[in-house]
Design a protein around this motif. Sequence first.
Motif, PDB file in Angstrom:
ATOM      1  N   LEU A 145    -111.258  60.119  24.001  1.00  0.00           N
ATOM      2  CA  LEU A 145    -110.055  60.171  23.162  1.00  0.00           C
ATOM      3  C   LEU A 145    -110.144  61.170  22.015  1.00  0.00           C
ATOM      4  O   LEU A 145    -109.147  61.773  21.638  1.00  0.00           O
ATOM      5  N   ALA A 146    -111.317  61.297  21.432  1.00  0.00           N
ATOM      6  CA  ALA A 146    -111.435  62.162  20.246  1.00  0.00           C
ATOM      7  C   ALA A 146    -112.897  62.523  20.041  1.00  0.00           C
ATOM      8  O   ALA A 146    -113.794  61.853  20.562  1.00  0.00           O
ATOM      9  N   VAL A 147    -113.115  63.582  19.278  1.00  0.00           N
ATOM     10  CA  VAL A 147    -114.488  63.991  18.977  1.00  0.00           C
ATOM     11  C   VAL A 147    -114.840  63.528  17.562  1.00  0.00           C
ATOM     12  O   VAL A 147    -114.068  63.696  16.619  1.00  0.00           O
ATOM     13  N   MET A 148    -115.999  62.884  17.456  1.00  0.00           N
ATOM     14  CA  MET A 148    -116.472  62.400  16.153  1.00  0.00           C
ATOM     15  C   MET A 148    -117.638  63.277  15.714  1.00  0.00           C
ATOM     16  O   MET A 148    -118.523  63.574  16.515  1.00  0.00           O
ATOM     17  N   TYR A 149    -117.642  63.652  14.460  1.00  0.00           N
ATOM     18  CA  TYR A 149    -118.716  64.470  13.900  1.00  0.00           C
ATOM     19  C   TYR A 149    -119.886  63.579  13.522  1.00  0.00           C
ATOM     20  O   TYR A 149    -119.731  62.658  12.722  1.00  0.00           O
ATOM     21  N   LEU A 150    -121.051  63.855  14.120  1.00  0.00           N
ATOM     22  CA  LEU A 150    -122.237  63.082  13.721  1.00  0.00           C
ATOM     23  C   LEU A 150    -122.977  63.806  12.604  1.00  0.00           C
ATOM     24  O   LEU A 150    -123.482  63.175  11.680  1.00  0.00           O
ATOM     25  N   ASN A 178    -120.175  62.987  18.808  1.00  0.00           N
ATOM     26  CA  ASN A 178    -119.999  61.888  19.765  1.00  0.00           C
ATOM     27  C   ASN A 178    -118.518  61.840  20.114  1.00  0.00           C
ATOM     28  O   ASN A 178    -117.688  62.326  19.345  1.00  0.00           O
ATOM     29  N   TYR A 179    -118.225  61.296  21.283  1.00  0.00           N
ATOM     30  CA  TYR A 179    -116.823  61.165  21.688  1.00  0.00           C
ATOM     31  C   TYR A 179    -116.428  59.696  21.657  1.00  0.00           C
ATOM     32  O   TYR A 179    -117.218  58.843  22.064  1.00  0.00           O
ATOM     33  N   ILE A 180    -115.207  59.430  21.218  1.00  0.00           N
ATOM     34  CA  ILE A 180    -114.695  58.060  21.320  1.00  0.00           C
ATOM     35  C   ILE A 180    -114.296  57.879  22.789  1.00  0.00           C
ATOM     36  O   ILE A 180    -113.433  58.596  23.296  1.00  0.00           O
ATOM     37  N   ALA A 181    -114.981  56.969  23.448  1.00  0.00           N
ATOM     38  CA  ALA A 181    -114.790  56.774  24.891  1.00  0.00           C
ATOM     39  C   ALA A 181    -114.176  55.406  25.169  1.00  0.00           C
ATOM     40  O   ALA A 181    -114.666  54.388  24.681  1.00  0.00           O
ATOM     41  N   VAL A 226    -110.026  51.746  10.438  1.00  0.00           N
ATOM     42  CA  VAL A 226    -108.849  52.523  10.869  1.00  0.00           C
ATOM     43  C   VAL A 226    -108.425  52.144  12.291  1.00  0.00           C
ATOM     44  O   VAL A 226    -107.273  51.756  12.520  1.00  0.00           O
ATOM     45  N   PHE A 227    -109.357  52.236  13.227  1.00  0.00           N
ATOM     46  CA  PHE A 227    -109.005  52.003  14.634  1.00  0.00           C
ATOM     47  C   PHE A 227    -108.571  50.550  14.877  1.00  0.00           C
ATOM     48  O   PHE A 227    -107.479  50.300  15.399  1.00  0.00           O
ATOM     49  N   GLY A 228    -109.437  49.621  14.513  1.00  0.00           N
ATOM     50  CA  GLY A 228    -109.151  48.199  14.771  1.00  0.00           C
ATOM     51  C   GLY A 228    -107.784  47.766  14.254  1.00  0.00           C
ATOM     52  O   GLY A 228    -106.945  47.284  15.029  1.00  0.00           O
ATOM     53  N   PRO A 229    -107.529  47.965  12.935  1.00  0.00           N
ATOM     54  CA  PRO A 229    -106.241  47.544  12.388  1.00  0.00           C
ATOM     55  C   PRO A 229    -105.043  48.255  13.043  1.00  0.00           C
ATOM     56  O   PRO A 229    -103.987  47.658  13.239  1.00  0.00           O
ATOM     57  N   ALA A 282    -104.696  56.335  16.681  1.00  0.00           N
ATOM     58  CA  ALA A 282    -105.744  55.574  15.984  1.00  0.00           C
ATOM     59  C   ALA A 282    -107.096  56.272  16.151  1.00  0.00           C
ATOM     60  O   ALA A 282    -107.880  56.386  15.197  1.00  0.00           O
ATOM     61  N   ALA A 283    -107.370  56.767  17.361  1.00  0.00           N
ATOM     62  CA  ALA A 283    -108.648  57.452  17.612  1.00  0.00           C
ATOM     63  C   ALA A 283    -108.716  58.753  16.812  1.00  0.00           C
ATOM     64  O   ALA A 283    -109.747  59.058  16.196  1.00  0.00           O
ATOM     65  N   ASP A 284    -107.626  59.498  16.795  1.00  0.00           N
ATOM     66  CA  ASP A 284    -107.598  60.760  16.039  1.00  0.00           C
ATOM     67  C   ASP A 284    -107.798  60.498  14.540  1.00  0.00           C
ATOM     68  O   ASP A 284    -108.574  61.193  13.873  1.00  0.00           O
ATOM     69  N   ASP A 285    -107.094  59.512  14.021  1.00  0.00           N
ATOM     70  CA  ASP A 285    -107.204  59.190  12.589  1.00  0.00           C
ATOM     71  C   ASP A 285    -108.618  58.698  12.239  1.00  0.00           C
ATOM     72  O   ASP A 285    -109.167  59.036  11.187  1.00  0.00           O
TER      73      ASP A 285
END
Length: 330
Positions: A139-144, A239-242, A48-51, A262-265
Amino acid sequence: VFLATTGALALFAASFAPQDLMAQDKPVIRMSTPASDTDQRSVALATVFGPAIAEFASYQPHYNSSLIAQGSELEAIASGDLEMSITSAQELANFFPEFSIFATGYIHQSAAHQVKVFGDPLMDPFKQKVEDELGVKLLAVMYLGKRHVNLRFPRSERDVMTPADLAGVNLRMPGSDAWMFLGKAIGANPTPVAFTEIYTALQTGAVDGQDNPLPTVVDAKFYEVTKQVSLTAHLVDLNYIALSKSVWDGLTAEQQAAVQKAADDTAETARQGQLAKEEELVAFLTEQGLDVYEPDLAAFRSHVQAQYVGSEFAKAWPEGVLDQINALGD
Ligand code: KDO
């Protein structure tokens, strides 16, 4: 001569299309993580992010701590040796002790609660400080996922129903004060070991167990070298996308908006992936011969919460934030 040179240049330009030259000019975003390439968060970032940012930046992931050691990613971003990581509240607490509030046992109730907390104005001063003092944008919070106690011993040898049952158990924890405190708070004897060393530490008996969410227990194959999981859920982990602020500052407003989206998605895709796996993996682990069972959760919760009250960590929490976090829960 002049004309001939111009002709040669024109030919050069025709054979190297503008997109090739632009590709070389694109900022490269190196992301380092201890996670594998098959971890849900890694997969979401890669797909998702890269593309989503490919037109103007080149996403370059490095897995299994192959570029930067676990826990050194933030320093690496601050010094310009890395552009991106999936950081933790525990790592941030090494720089800013108030972040330990987000690393406290039983503080977050669910993935949805984490999203509410991250998006709430209560987070603004936290995010601002990291940006100003470390040059890192969260940028966003990721669920671990929910962290559980995963041991080498069969349940017949060690039945983990309450914190007292973890007395003397050498439990691997990631290496930082906030993590050690959590390990102690659940009743164990915490031992710091880097993520990439856990499998061997379990296999050789260097540690008696480790704590991680079920998707990690499966992705990292810890189930091959353990016998049980007590579903303590002592930390609904994140974790946070940093991202490096200097990379961010080099982007146009439009590109920044695209990076944020992109980070949110990515976080949303990874969250759904982790939640689905948490649901289905109890059955998988049971099939692998592990005992997966629920302990006395009230006993764990009250013991853990009592450890934090009045602790050095709690002293660093800004006034009122604990109540605000609780108010955003159910
Ligand atoms: C771990 O070392 O146990 C941990 O789960 C800590 C997290 O903050 C995070 O670094 C995670 O490892 C890695 O992303 C690997 O899943």
